[in-house]
Scaffold this motif. Structure first.
Motif, PDB file in Angstrom:
ATOM      1  N   ASN A  50       0.825  -1.222   0.000  1.00 27.48           N
ATOM      2  CA  ASN A  50       0.000   0.000   0.000  1.00 27.48           C
ATOM      3  C   ASN A  50       0.858   1.270   0.000  1.00 27.48           C
ATOM      4  OD1 ASN A  50      -2.462  -1.419   0.031  1.00 27.48           O
ATOM      5  ND2 ASN A  50      -2.378  -1.622   2.255  1.00 27.48           N
ATOM      6  N   SER A 134       1.236   6.938  -1.313  1.00 30.97           N
ATOM      7  CA  SER A 134       0.345   7.047  -0.166  1.00 30.97           C
ATOM      8  C   SER A 134       1.021   7.830   0.960  1.00 30.97           C
ATOM      9  CB  SER A 134      -0.072   5.665   0.325  1.00 30.97           C
ATOM     10  OG  SER A 134       1.057   4.962   0.815  1.00 30.97           O
ATOM     11  N   SER A 136       0.345   9.246   5.421  1.00 30.21           N
ATOM     12  CA  SER A 136      -0.556   9.363   6.554  1.00 30.21           C
ATOM     13  C   SER A 136      -1.554  10.470   6.193  1.00 30.21           C
ATOM     14  CB  SER A 136       0.216   9.751   7.815  1.00 30.21           C
ATOM     15  OG  SER A 136       1.228   8.806   8.098  1.00 30.21           O
ATOM     16  N   PHE A 150      -1.425   5.335   7.383  1.00 25.44           N
ATOM     17  CA  PHE A 150      -2.787   4.991   6.973  1.00 25.44           C
ATOM     18  C   PHE A 150      -3.472   6.180   6.314  1.00 25.44           C
ATOM     19  CE2 PHE A 150      -7.351   5.179   7.582  1.00 25.44           C
ATOM     20  CZ  PHE A 150      -7.749   3.986   7.013  1.00 25.44           C
ATOM     21  N   CYS A 151      -4.142   5.916   5.207  1.00 26.99           N
ATOM     22  CA  CYS A 151      -5.057   6.895   4.621  1.00 26.99           C
ATOM     23  C   CYS A 151      -6.237   6.148   4.031  1.00 26.99           C
ATOM     24  CB  CYS A 151      -4.371   7.761   3.562  1.00 26.99           C
ATOM     25  SG  CYS A 151      -3.875   6.916   2.050  1.00 26.99           S
ATOM     26  N   GLY A 155      -5.206   2.807   2.243  1.00 23.51           N
ATOM     27  CA  GLY A 155      -5.138   1.766   3.260  1.00 23.51           C
ATOM     28  C   GLY A 155      -3.904   1.925   4.130  1.00 23.51           C
ATOM     29  N   GLN A 156      -3.547   0.884   4.837  1.00 15.59           N
ATOM     30  CA  GLN A 156      -2.425   0.915   5.766  1.00 15.59           C
ATOM     31  C   GLN A 156      -1.119   0.579   5.057  1.00 15.59           C
ATOM     32  OE1 GLN A 156      -2.131   1.764   9.202  1.00 15.59           O
ATOM     33  NE2 GLN A 156      -0.003   1.689   8.494  1.00 15.59           N
TER      34      GLN A 156
END
Length: 244
Positions: A50, A134, A136, A150-151, A155-156
């Protein structure tokens, strides 16, 4: 051409920008093969890591254009990042077919007026914007209780070396993607440890330039007193950031 064959002919994994440019000059690698390899690795590994929110649907066509330019232009006449794919943290605006959302569904589908200042410079230097990394969500300002990396959209994020380890943030995807060989170099942003912490956690090199040395135009802000756009790359460190 398959991603496996491309990697066998030239060792793309852990390659620096200088390594890739030399391979271009020696006709051991093309930008199209390089982008195809990274897209293949994103398809293979990103469902676990991710580290990437979305990829640029025009990346392969831009790589093909770069290869055509390399064939017809004189050696040494091309800019320093010509044909090199780069990932951008998803709070850095691009005026193209991709979103700029800081990892949040709240901005999905919004249209930015122009490329961020650093993206303009990257395009002028010949870079291919491979996709959005991706993070946070909202650069770790969505919640003090949200886990690092995580967003909602991505996802994580997971550390490629130890999936259960904290990837840190907020530029988690930028570090995860370089560590996982999903790209050779990525851009991140830092207010307080947001590049340096995930780079350290994921065993890559992260640079936060002095505040004000890189443009913050078109970057979703937190504070003008601390925000800075920087970058992440593998060892050995050699990208000096002069293109930003």
């Amino acid at each position: 051409m398959s991603t496996d064959r491309s990697d066998d002919e030239f060792p793309i994994r852990e390659a620096t920008i200088n390594d890739l440019q030399l391979a271009f000059k020696q006709n051991k690698l093309t930008s199209w093969q390089l982008v195809e390899f990274y897209l293949g690795e994103i398809h293979r590994l990103n469902p676990v890591l991710n580290g990437v929110i979305e990829v640029n649907p025009d990346a392969l066509s831009q790589a093909d254009e770069a290869d055509c330019e390399r064939r017809v232009k004189a050696p040494g006449s091309l800019p320093g990042l010509h044909g090199i794919p780069i990932l951008l943290k998803d709070n850095i605006a691009t005026k193209d077919k991709m979103n700029t959302t800081a990892g949040s569904y709240a901005l999905l589908g919004s249209v930015v007026p122009r490329d961020a200042g650093v993206v303009t410079k990257l395009r002028e230097a010949g870079a291919i914007i491979l996709g959005k990394a991706s993070l946070s969500e909202w650069a770790n300002f969505r919640s003090s209780n949200a886990p690092n990396g995580f967003c909602a959209r991505g996802g994580q994020g997971k550390n490629p070396y130890v999936l259960s380890a904290d990837p840190w943030g907020s530029s988690s995807g930028s570090a995860i993607s370089v560590a996982g060989n999903l790209v050779a170099v990525s851009l991140g942003t830092e207010t307080d440890g947001s590049i340096l912490s995930p780079s350290s956690s994921n065993s890559v090199v992260g640079i936060k330039p002095t505040v004000g040395l890189t443009s913050r135009a078109g970057v979703i802000p937190l504070t003008p007193r601390q925000d800075s756009v920087g970058y992440v790359e593998p060892l050995p460190y050699q990208f000096d950031g002069c293109y930003l």
